[in-house]
Design an enzyme around this catalytic site. Structure first.
Site, PDB file in Angstrom:
ATOM      1  N   TYR A 119       0.463  -7.123   1.965  1.00 31.07           N
ATOM      2  CA  TYR A 119       0.889  -6.307   3.350  1.00 31.07           C
ATOM      3  C   TYR A 119      -0.529  -5.202   3.397  1.00 31.07           C
ATOM      4  O   TYR A 119      -1.024  -4.339   2.142  1.00 31.07           O
ATOM      5  CB  TYR A 119       2.138  -6.195   3.678  1.00 31.07           C
ATOM      6  CG  TYR A 119       2.176  -5.121   5.113  1.00 31.07           C
ATOM      7  CD1 TYR A 119       2.644  -5.737   6.378  1.00 31.07           C
ATOM      8  CD2 TYR A 119       2.512  -3.971   4.896  1.00 31.07           C
ATOM      9  CE1 TYR A 119       2.203  -5.095   6.979  1.00 31.07           C
ATOM     10  CE2 TYR A 119       1.970  -2.971   6.316  1.00 31.07           C
ATOM     11  CZ  TYR A 119       2.316  -3.461   7.351  1.00 31.07           C
ATOM     12  OH  TYR A 119       2.445  -3.403   8.499  1.00 31.07           O
ATOM     13  N   ASP A 213      -6.434  -3.054  -2.080  1.00 28.79           N
ATOM     14  CA  ASP A 213      -5.849  -1.733  -1.565  1.00 28.79           C
ATOM     15  C   ASP A 213      -4.412  -1.364  -2.080  1.00 28.79           C
ATOM     16  O   ASP A 213      -3.376  -2.005  -3.186  1.00 28.79           O
ATOM     17  CB  ASP A 213      -4.429  -3.240  -0.619  1.00 28.79           C
ATOM     18  CG  ASP A 213      -3.657  -1.779   0.040  1.00 28.79           C
ATOM     19  OD1 ASP A 213      -3.906  -1.082   0.438  1.00 28.79           O
ATOM     20  OD2 ASP A 213      -3.272  -2.651   1.250  1.00 28.79           O
ATOM     21  N   LYS A 241      -0.783   6.694   1.673  1.00 28.94           N
ATOM     22  CA  LYS A 241       0.721   6.884   1.479  1.00 28.94           C
ATOM     23  C   LYS A 241       1.445   7.500   0.398  1.00 28.94           C
ATOM     24  O   LYS A 241       1.257   9.428   1.487  1.00 28.94           O
ATOM     25  CB  LYS A 241       1.567   5.711   0.816  1.00 28.94           C
ATOM     26  CG  LYS A 241       1.938   4.681   1.214  1.00 28.94           C
ATOM     27  CD  LYS A 241       3.063   3.790   0.941  1.00 28.94           C
ATOM     28  CE  LYS A 241       3.230   1.862   1.472  1.00 28.94           C
ATOM     29  NZ  LYS A 241       4.070   2.437   3.167  1.00 28.94           N
TER      30      LYS A 241
HETATM   31  C1  LIG Z   1      -0.486  -1.616   0.330  1.00 26.19           C
HETATM   32  C2  LIG Z   1      -0.279  -1.602   1.499  1.00 26.19           C
HETATM   33  N1  LIG Z   1      -1.333  -1.461   1.756  1.00 26.19           N
HETATM   34  C3  LIG Z   1      -1.274  -1.106   3.737  1.00 26.19           C
HETATM   35  C4  LIG Z   1      -0.007  -0.257   4.395  1.00 26.19           C
HETATM   36  C5  LIG Z   1      -0.725   0.465   5.699  1.00 26.19           C
HETATM   37  O1  LIG Z   1       0.197   1.258   5.567  1.00 26.19           O
HETATM   38  P1  LIG Z   1       0.190   2.280   6.965  1.00 26.19           P
HETATM   39  O2  LIG Z   1       2.082   1.794   7.177  1.00 26.19           O
HETATM   40  O3  LIG Z   1       0.265   3.560   6.326  1.00 26.19           O
HETATM   41  O4  LIG Z   1      -0.509   1.997   8.295  1.00 26.19           O
HETATM   42  C6  LIG Z   1       1.014  -0.752   3.379  1.00 26.19           C
HETATM   43  C7  LIG Z   1       2.525   0.072   4.240  1.00 26.19           C
HETATM   44  O5  LIG Z   1       2.839   0.124   3.786  1.00 26.19           O
HETATM   45  C8  LIG Z   1       0.808  -0.891   2.053  1.00 26.19           C
HETATM   46  O6  LIG Z   1       2.445  -0.985   1.762  1.00 26.19           O
END
Ligand SMILES: Cc1ncc(COP(=O)(O)O)c(C=O)c1O
Length: 409
Positions: A119, A213, A241
């Site tokens: 995700y 990511d 986060k």
């Molecule tokens: C691995 C990863 N990348 C990107 C995101 C997106 O971040 P945000 O919710 O701050 O937009 C998340 C959110 O859970 C994530 O787990």
């Protein structure tokens, strides 16, 4: 996710929270393992959540650069040297979206390869076959333009042969390979030895950029993130986060030559009214101060998480369930499926979601709050202590035995 449809029943309503606990409107206390889906490494009320009036009194957003944002960027680079240059955003979604745009601008190509069950946020390209709470199996019915999906290849996680099949289709057009180096969005999934190295080789061979990511993993797995453990260097990295200590701030960055594609030096624009706002930057500096000063916090969290995982393993063994219980640092997870740990979204799709829903409610009745989806994981924090963990292991034991008696598992 908040509606709790995957587990049914009334959604959990939180009226306040402190330390490792969340409270419902009746004042009932729950040991919380959602931890806002990852950011709360220090629980709900971190030690540096003080003097906020003084921070706010300086003004919370200026629209101009600040010494603090430069200091924060330098501190991040110290811990994640592959982020030679970086830029702040407000959310993780924006950070990943921006990293993909930079990769496209730098390479002059369009196609992106990503992995099912990973995700990366809620922008168009990221949603196809995504994990976490994204439910978008049909792009055209989910508001995702067909053209976006046409430039996308979605491969099986931990499967380099599948990657190669997709690469054959995107030959000469691939801008980026986008991956969670440790995945936390189809449960907790470790990469198999050689997988990330294989992606690095393939990115080099095709002229594509490798994007890690690390929105979940940076600071969750230590100050160097997943890349420090795996020793594979990406071209671009996204973080978010935990870094804001509960406040919204994220960043993307990487090779200086790639980042030079960004405006004002280059033609690729990204921006955001609240990006790198001084208030959130100040919180991020406090987060790093705290972690640099107290490195033993990681050992402590790992010890507690291990204790919880061992407790679950004992019950699983006694009941002959055959579930794999996995733990990495402060992340604990198990799925309602006998056999080896999850390797890809294909495994994850074979979980017994009905059993998870029953488990979620059995745990809630026992005063433990779990995420309302089997795709998520349990996050511990520095606020979770031995007593909380022992209480939780007992609750899990009771809940699994209840499910067994009812014939659910
Ligand atoms: C691995 C990863 N990348 C990107 C995101 C997106 O971040 P945000 O919710 O701050 O937009 C998340 C959110 O859970 C994530 O787990």
């Amino acid at each position: 996710m908040r509606a709790g449809r995957r587990v049914g029943g009334e959604p959990f309503v939180c009226v306040r929270a402190d330390g490792p606990y969340a409270y419902d409107p009746d004042g009932r206390r729950y040991v919380d393992y959602v931890m806002a889906y990852g950011p709360l490494l220090f629980g709900h009320t971190p030690p540096f959540l003080r003097d906020l009036d003084a921070l706010a009194a300086r003004g919370v957003v200026y629209g101009s650069t600040t010494p603090d944002e430069i200091a924060l960027a330098e501190r991040i680079r110290l811990h994640v040297p592959s982020m030679e240059k970086l830029r702040f955003t407000t959310t993780g979604s924006e950070a990943v979206q921006s990293a993909v745009r930079v990769a496209r601008a730098f390479t002059g190509r369009d196609a992106v390869l990503k992995f099912s069950g990973n995700y990366h946020g809620h922008f168009d390209l990221a949603l196809q076959d995504a994990g976490a709470s994204a439910e978008t199996p049909h792009a055209e019915r989910s508001g995702i333009p067909r053209a976006v999906v046409a430039d996308l290849a979605v491969a099986r996680y931990n499967d380099l042969d599948d990657v190669d099949r997709h690469l054959a289709r995107t030959r000469g057009r691939l801008a980026a390979i986008l991956v969670e180096p440790v995945c936390g969005n189809m449960g907790l999934v470790q990469t198999q030895p050689g997988f990330l190295e294989g992606l690095r080789e393939r990115a080099d061979a095709t002229g594509a950029l490798l994007i890690f990511d690390e929105i979940i993993t940076w600071l969750r797995l230590g100050l160097g993130g997943a890349q420090a453990r795996i020793r594979v260097t990406p071209d671009l990295t996204t973080v978010g986060k935990i870094m804001g200590g509960g406040f919204p701030i994220a960043a993307f960055g990487g090779r200086a030559d790639v980042m030079a594609t960004l405006a004002p030096d280059g033609p690729c624009f990204t921006g955001g009214t609240h990006a790198g706002m001084p208030f959130a930057v100040a919180m991020a500096l406090r987060v790093l101060d705290h972690l640099e000063r107290e490195p033993q916090l990681y050992r402590e969290m790992d010890r507690c998480a291990r204790m919880l995982a061992d407790g679950i393993r004992t019950t699983v063994r006694e009941l002959g369930l055959g579930y794999a219980v996995v733990q990495t640092e402060s992340i604990v997870d198990f799925k309602f499926r006998a056999g080896p740990p999850t390797r890809s979204y294909d495994d994850q799709r074979r979980d017994d979601q009905r059993a998870y829903a029953a488990f979620y409610h059995a745990m809630r009745a026992r005063g433990v709050l779990l995420p309302p989806s089997h795709n998520e994981v349990m996050f511990l924090s520095t606020a979770h202590g031995d007593e909380d963990v022992a209480f939780t292991a007992d609750a899990i034991d009771g809940a699994l035995r209840e499910l067994r008696e009812k014939g659910t598992i």
